[in-house]
Design an enzyme around this catalytic site. Structure first.
Site: not given
Length: 661
Positions: A375, A489, A491, A502
């Site tokens: 990532h 959360y 994204s 993001t």
């Protein structure tokens, strides 16, 4: 494998603008110069990059206002008053000073965004294992032609399509990534012929005039020949575009062979097929000390062991792994069901993945394919575009057919099997890594779920945001299960800006809390019409939050940028950041993300905190799907039952029925 309904989701909110036709002709293209590329874009790939707008830094007062609004449903009155005072003091004091520094720094670095550096540092500085903590997966849909889902056939076709993507990207003829609001005006040959002559420094404005939004493509070069290298305290990203070989893992054994020839052309598909067939027929057992396990370790532990590997004469072999175009993982077992599929693609057995590669293309024994990606180098927009193009090309223009014969080549010579020299410390380190890996993944639950009563079509008819309704269902479910509203959360990509990454959407709001309590606690009786109105308020506010986040107007990244500046100053942290409420809102019990693509079957990721849920979801035309992960402190099955009940209640209200008890 059991397919069931198809799910479609991942860690990112914004999908690719690439549109794939619903019918696949499955025509095999002749092996010519044209077969080296996916397409030839009239507009150069990076044509818009120079003129992309810069990610805005929000006004400090807007950030503080948004932050306090997001804290409201999470705190009681006394806690909120304390947090509000700290926020006001910060805004009028040290926060203003830090904001000024951030703005000044941003003005001096117009080639990038204010969040790009801190975000890379955050990922590369994290010492936890990349497995479960960071790396997500996305599963390809099956090839519409069943006979093409054979492991060798599909592995060959997807490898060739991936190489076509690589060549098209590097030749600058990959279609630029654009979000079209009015495709009939902007996604036309006439517009493309016009815009290619507009200078790069102005091209974005030309697209904007026809309601098209070019997206940042600065991450794309890291897709290939790239690996995250473990280093003490902070890792490094490595890319070597000169190398021409593919890395293949099978049963924990490493193989490399060239897939690009000396002239820069893709090796004949029949030769790639022959080499993969040879690897699939190799009877080598799983190594006693499977090296790949080390990529699942704590990053400092892995960095120390990697240095030992280099010092033990493995520099050349490791170099081949690091510089390979990508890693193709061939698995030797059948998939049992969707939950087994999720576990296989999210983490596997730790032996047959190189988790540090920019991405692993995984092919199961039955031809099911997935992307598992590291990532730190990039976000879902780049990976999804790659996945869309590979799916489209490998199904519409496959390089080989099920009847194709492998080339009569000497694969035993062409394919190099990598061997590693391991001393006792390395053997011990590998054993420990495998032990840690097995112990951790054993504690993870992953479960899929489908709600088939309705989806996007029904919700849009009601003038409601499908995403808002899904998020409301998660809030209601958690309240029903645990009696709380918790930090959540979602994204959202900021790829509409240069070097955007993001931003966070905060779905837990005063509106979702009130609505959830009205449904779940039923303390005061609400009519169906009143509940319908509350759902509409949730939807309206969620739409506002989504638009703000996509335009770089959330609060999370701004506050994080200011925190990084405060930490680098060497002075004590401002009271605002020492507030327990700040720590709490960044401890995301519900971590959620969605996307939809015709190429993607399902996806998923691990929880971001030990007592959290990782919720990958998709709202489709007529159904809603989730893939949820958690460790033992949370009950996934019960949560999904609560999500189902919540969606039933919402749809009952929308249809004017009574809410069930």
């Amino acid at each position: 494998m059991a397919t069931g309904a198809l799910l479609s989701f991942s860690r990112f909110r914004r999908g690719s603008a690439a549109r794939l036709p619903p019918v696949f002709a499955g025509l095999q293209r002749s092996y010519s110069q044209d077969s080296q590329y996916l397409h030839r874009s009239l507009v150069p790939t990076m044509h818009y990059q120079k003129s992309l707008p810069r990610l805005p830094i929000p006004k400090l007062e807007d950030t503080i206002r948004r932050y306090l609004t997001a804290q409201k449903p999470l705190l009681d009155d006394d806690q909120f008053r304390k947090t509000e005072q700290l926020a006001i003091n910060f805004e009028n004091g040290i926060g203003r000073e830090l904001h000024g520094q951030l703005v000044a720094q941003d003005k001096q670095n117009k080639h990038t965004s204010y969040i790009s550096g801190p975000w890379f540092d955050m990922y590369l500085g994290a010492r936890e294992s990349v497995v479960l903590n960071f790396n997500p997966f996305m599963v390809f849909n099956p090839d519409p032609k069943a006979e093409y889902n054979h492991q060798l056939t599909r592995a060959t076709n997807m490898t060739v399509s991936a190489l076509r993507f690589l060549k098209t990207l590097r030749a600058g003829i990959l279609e630029p990534e654009i979000f079209h609001l009015n495709p009939s005006k902007s996604d036309t040959q006439a517009f493309k012929k016009f815009i290619r002559f507009v200078p790069s420094s102005l091209s974005w404005f030309g697209a904007y005039m026809v309601n098209a939004y070019p997206l940042d493509m600065s991450q794309y070069f890291r897709l290939f020949n790239s690996t995250r290298l473990p280093k003490l305290n902070k890792d490094e990203l490595f890319t070597n575009e000169n190398e021409r070989h593919l890395l293949v893992l099978r049963n924990g054994n490493f193989y490399v062979f060239d897939v690009i020839d000396r002239d820069g052309n893709i090796v004949k598909p029949s030769e790639i097929q022959a080499h993969l067939k040879w690897i699939l027929s190799d009877n080598s057992p799983i190594p006693a000390h499977p090296l790949a396990c080390l990529t699942s370790e704590n990053r400092n532990t892995w960095a120390t062991l990697r240095q030992n590997l280099l010092d033990s004469g493995n520099e050349e072999a490791l170099g081949k792994v690091d510089s390979a175009i990508f890693c193709l993982c061939l698995d030797d077992f059948p998939l049992e069901d969707l939950n087994h599929l999720s576990h296989t693609m999210l983490h596997g057995d730790g032996i047959n993945r190189w988790y540090d590669k920019s991405f692993n293309l995984i092919l199961a024994q039955d031809g099911t394919a997935a992307i598992h990606f590291e990532h730190s180098w990039g976000d879902g927009v780049a990976v999804l575009r790659f996945q869309n193009e590979v799916f489209k090309d490998s199904t519409q223009s496959p390089a080989i057919t099920p009847q194709s014969q492998p080339a009569p080549v000497d694969s035993a010579t062409a394919v190099q099997k990598l061997n590693f020299t391991l001393n006792n410390a390395l053997k011990k380190g590998i054993a420990k890594a495998k032990q840690n890996f097995d112990a951790t993944v054993k504690t993870l639950t992953l479960k899929t779920f489908q709600f088939e009563r309705g989806g996007k079509e029904a919700l849009k008819k009601q003038k409601l945001s499908p995403d808002a309704v899904a998020q409301l269902a998660f809030q209601m479910a958690f309240l029903q299960q645990y009696g709380q509203t918790v930090p959540t959360y979602e994204s959202c990509s900021t790829a509409a800006f240069k070097h955007g990454r993001t931003e966070t959407i905060r779905p837990a709001s005063i509106y979702t809390k009130a609505c959830s309590e009205a449904f779940v606690r039923r303390s005061s009786k609400h009519s169906a019409a009143e509940l319908r109105q509350m759902i509409a308020e949730c939807s309206k506010y969620h739409n506002q939050l989504t638009k703000e986040a996509a335009m770089g107007q959330g609060f999370d990244r701004h506050l994080y940028g200011l925190l990084c500046l405060a930490e680098s100053s060497g002075t004590p942290l401002p009271g605002f950041y020492q507030d327990q409420a700040y720590a709490q809102i960044n401890y995301n019990i519900l971590s959620t993300s969605t996307l939809s693509s015709i190429a993607v079957n399902m996806g998923g990721f691990g929880p971001v905190v030990p007592d959290g849920f990782g919720v990958a979801y998709g709202v489709h035309d007529n159904w809603i799907g989730c893939n949820v992960s958690a460790y033992p402190s949370r009950n996934v099955e019960e949560f999904l039952q609560c999500v189902h009940k919540s969606l039933e209640d919402i749809f009952n209200v929308l249809e004017g029925k009574q809410v069930s008890n």
